[in-house]
Design an enzyme around this catalytic site. Structure first.
Site, PDB file in Angstrom:
ATOM      1  N   GLU A   1     -22.020   6.363   9.082  1.00 53.80           N
ATOM      2  CA  GLU A   1     -21.488   5.051   8.686  1.00 53.80           C
ATOM      3  C   GLU A   1     -22.042   4.623   7.318  1.00 53.80           C
ATOM      4  OE1 GLU A   1     -19.129   3.291   9.433  1.00 53.80           O
ATOM      5  OE2 GLU A   1     -19.590   1.244   8.858  1.00 53.80           O
TER       6      GLU A   1
ATOM      7  N   HIS B   1     -29.084  24.124   7.838  1.00 57.71           N
ATOM      8  CA  HIS B   1     -28.010  25.098   8.076  1.00 57.71           C
ATOM      9  C   HIS B   1     -26.976  25.080   6.956  1.00 57.71           C
ATOM     10  CE1 HIS B   1     -29.589  26.016  12.033  1.00 57.71           C
ATOM     11  NE2 HIS B   1     -29.735  24.711  12.220  1.00 57.71           N
TER      12      HIS B   1
ATOM     13  N   TRP C   1       0.896  -1.156   0.000  1.00 57.67           N
ATOM     14  CA  TRP C   1       0.000   0.000   0.000  1.00 57.67           C
ATOM     15  C   TRP C   1       0.933   1.204   0.000  1.00 57.67           C
ATOM     16  CZ3 TRP C   1      -1.048   4.248   3.156  1.00 57.67           C
ATOM     17  CH2 TRP C   1      -2.273   4.894   2.927  1.00 57.67           C
TER      18      TRP C   1
ATOM     19  N   ASN D   1       6.905  -3.080   6.155  1.00 63.73           N
ATOM     20  CA  ASN D   1       5.603  -2.474   6.425  1.00 63.73           C
ATOM     21  C   ASN D   1       5.840  -1.353   7.422  1.00 63.73           C
ATOM     22  OD1 ASN D   1       2.916  -1.906   7.017  1.00 63.73           O
ATOM     23  ND2 ASN D   1       2.748  -3.593   8.477  1.00 63.73           N
TER      24      ASN D   1
END
Ligand code: F6R
Length: 622
Positions: free
Chosen positions: A493, A516, A74, A100
């Protein structure tokens, strides 16, 4: 973030490393690589992209050897490409490193090493590691590693092989998880998590920070940069192999959504006493030491005046639900903080306070940093964690496990509902010890909680209906999710699930805040998902007003409503019904259709649901 693996043994090295990388791929999947020692030389293959490409390459042209390392990446420093893929090497390609973590002072080290004649070819931070070891290698490889590691600032999980000592793997960790598996017949496998190990052995040792392991056939020893000998116990991993297979589902995410009746049952199992519905949390029976005095975790928590919950992403959303639960059931003032923010803020220690960290993986770097900061300040820290033996689980004073099994899909689903279930149990436990809830109310809540798994099954049966709605709306580019009270975090979520797997922009908002600002966005191109399940207070009526506001501006509404509420149809373009439960338990049900909606929209858009772009399951870097 990245997954690393090392193997020493007689099995087919390609198979063991590839199988391990497959299990670790959820940790990162933008490039990958493998390296073995063969006839005293390092041989390697690395590619940009997914593991299946490496697999095809190795099927055509396998590597041979008994010692190897592998990596699935990654990207942090340097774009995903072949050169930046791991392993990274020293100048003469005598040292191969998979890593890592992040080396924060790599720039300074790189400048210094360049001035000493080292030539760098990648944009990675990792590349300084083999060069630094090369710089200090004078005939004793372990000594060179011991010299180099203290100079690295940042985090690392490392597996290193070298032509200088071709029969060994060198492994080290600081801040990134690493587990050593001890197989039979003198074989060893080392990996970022146990899923990559359990095909071959269940006997493991969890490495701690600043430990170095030297592995050779039939033997290993643990030391550190000061060359001290470290003796550690081995443990048995109890994880079930079926847990980490797809079991006939097209994606892990769908499997994990459908597992929730069972996973919540497992989270609750043994924690509610049958005869009196009292909650018992075994993890809080642990004795902790506060101000030099021993006290059981549960006895400390009963007297706390303030709880700070800290977490990231979905776990942070569960924490927000927890805030409502702890305040309404147990009357404990609670605050919820993003771990990535709290770690750099002034944290104020008050008497009788507790920090709770919530983490599925137990390895999230920011959450771990908050844990360590609070501990340094002398604040007791408790964990709500899924992965047994993870760093957060080990470093907290005490904690409560989720017991929801391995979560492989990058988008968290079953961990969220188990986190909320644990926070419900914790709130009920504190309420019962503080004599806050009337027995009748507690019985009602507990009975309703025990019905949740069956009610989730009923929602899951609506999957085709939810899929139809997903197919109708999958082309829209923006969504708004609205909820109030304890369902506001569920709106957050739902929006997170949609954006992370379908790449649709989605925002979660407290329903009444819409006027708002966000109301300006409402038109026929903005579907609005509203959580409008019945409540026993005035909130429901207020949410109805908010829906009217959307409808009168031409918005499309997808409403999550309570079974039997036919009246809502007049305001809804689509309704998804969920069974009735107690108000404070509604998040456990309402999130399920939102998970399914996100899933089916992402599938319809052709997205890679289990491996969304740019994401990784376990965020072990800052
Ligand atoms: C979203 C998701 C992430 C994680 C976050 C924290 O679906 O999975 O937002 O919730 O990275 O991870 P843990 O819970 O492992 O600390």
């Amino acid at each position: 973030m990245c997954g690393i693996i090392g193997y020493l043994g007689e099995r087919n090295i390609n198979e063991v490393i590839l199988r391990g990388l497959e299990r670790l791929e959820y940790r990162g999947y933008d490039s990958c690589g493998i390296c073995v020692v063969c006839n005293g030389k390092l041989e390697y293959k690395k590619i940009e992209g997914r593991l299946h490409k490496l697999k095809e390459m190795l099927a055509r042209d396998p590597l041979a050897g008994n010692i190897g390392i592998g990596h699935t990446r990654w990207a942090t420093h340097g774009v995903p490409n072949e050169i930046n893929a791991h392993p990274q090497f020293d100048c003469k390609k005598n040292i191969a490193v998979v890593h890592n973590g992040i080396i924060e002072n790599y720039h300074t080290l790189r400048q210094w090493l360049s001035s000493r004649g080292h030539q760098f070819i990648s944009d990675t931070d990792t590349e300084v590691i083999p060069h630094l070891i090369e710089e200090y290698y004078h005939g004793n490889f372990l000594a060179a590693v011991q010299h180099a590691l203290p100079l690295l600032e940042g985090t690392y999980g490392l597996a290193i092989i070298t032509t200088y000592e071709p029969n060994k793997i060198f492994v080290a960790r600081r801040g990134s998880p690493l587990i050593l598996g001890i197989g039979t017949g003198g074989e060893f496998i080392v990996a970022s998590d146990a899923t990559a190990i359990i095909d071959w052995t269940r006997k493991v040792t969890y490495l701690s920070d600043d430990e170095i392991v030297v592995i050779e056939k039939g033997n290993y020893f643990i030391t550190n940069s000061k060359n001290e000998t470290i003796i550690k116990d081995t443990e048995e991993v109890l994880m079930d192999l079926a847990e980490i297979e797809k079991g006939g589902y097209p994606h892990f995410m769908l499997k994990e959504i459908f597992e929730q009746p069972e996973t919540i049952t497992n989270t609750l199992r043994g924690r509610i006493l049958k005869d009196n519905n009292q909650v018992r949390l075994g993890g809080l029976e642990t004795e902790i030491i506060i101000d030099d005095k021993k006290i059981k975790a549960k006895d400390y928590l009963v007297n706390v005046d303030r709880i700070v919950i800290s977490a990231c992403g979905t776990s942070w959303h569960a924490g927000l639900v927890g805030e409502y639960l702890l305040e309404s059931l147990a009357r404990v003032p609670t605050e919820v903080e993003y771990a990535s923010e709290l770690r750099y803020r002034t944290m104020i220690k008050l008497p009788n306070m507790a920090v709770f960290v919530i983490s599925q993986s137990g390895e999230t770097a920011d959450t771990l940093a908050v844990l360590r900061k609070a501990k340094e300040m002398g604040i007791p820290v408790f964990g709500i964690v899924n992965v047994v033996g993870s760093t957060i689980a080990r470093e907290t004073h005490a904690g409560i496990y989720l017991h929801c099994g391995s979560e492989i899909g990058v988008a968290s689903t079953k961990a969220f509902t188990s986190q909320v279930a644990v926070l419900t149990l914790l709130s009920l436990f504190l309420a019962q010890r503080r004599n806050i809830l009337h027995d009748t109310v507690r019985h009602e809540i507990v009975s309703a909680l025990l019905r949740i798994p069956t009610q989730i099954e009923l929602i899951l049966r609506k999957k085709d209906e939810i899929k139809r709605i997903a197919e109708k709306y999958h082309t829209f580019n923006n969504f708004l999710y609205l909820g109030r009270g304890i369902n506001f975090p569920v709106a957050l979520e739902g929006a997170l699930k949609l954006k992370e797997i379908s790449y649709i922009h989605a925002e979660g908002y407290p329903a009444a805040e819409m006027k708002h600002g966000p109301i300006a966005l409402i038109d026929k191109n903005m579907p609005v998902v509203v959580i409008a399940t019945d409540t026993d207070d005035i909130i429901y009526e207020k949410v109805l007003n908010n829906i009217e506001e959307v409808k009168s501006r031409g918005g499309n509404t997808i409403i999550i409503a309570t079974e039997g509420n036919t009246g809502i149809c007049r305001l809804a373009d689509e309704v998804i019904y969920v069974p009735k439960t107690k108000d404070i338990l509604t998040p456990l049900l309402n999130v399920i259709p939102l998970q399914l909606l996100a899933y089916y929209i992402a599938v319809k858009r052709g997205c890679d649901v289990d491996k969304p772009r740019h994401l990784a399951k376990s965020v072990t870097v800052e």
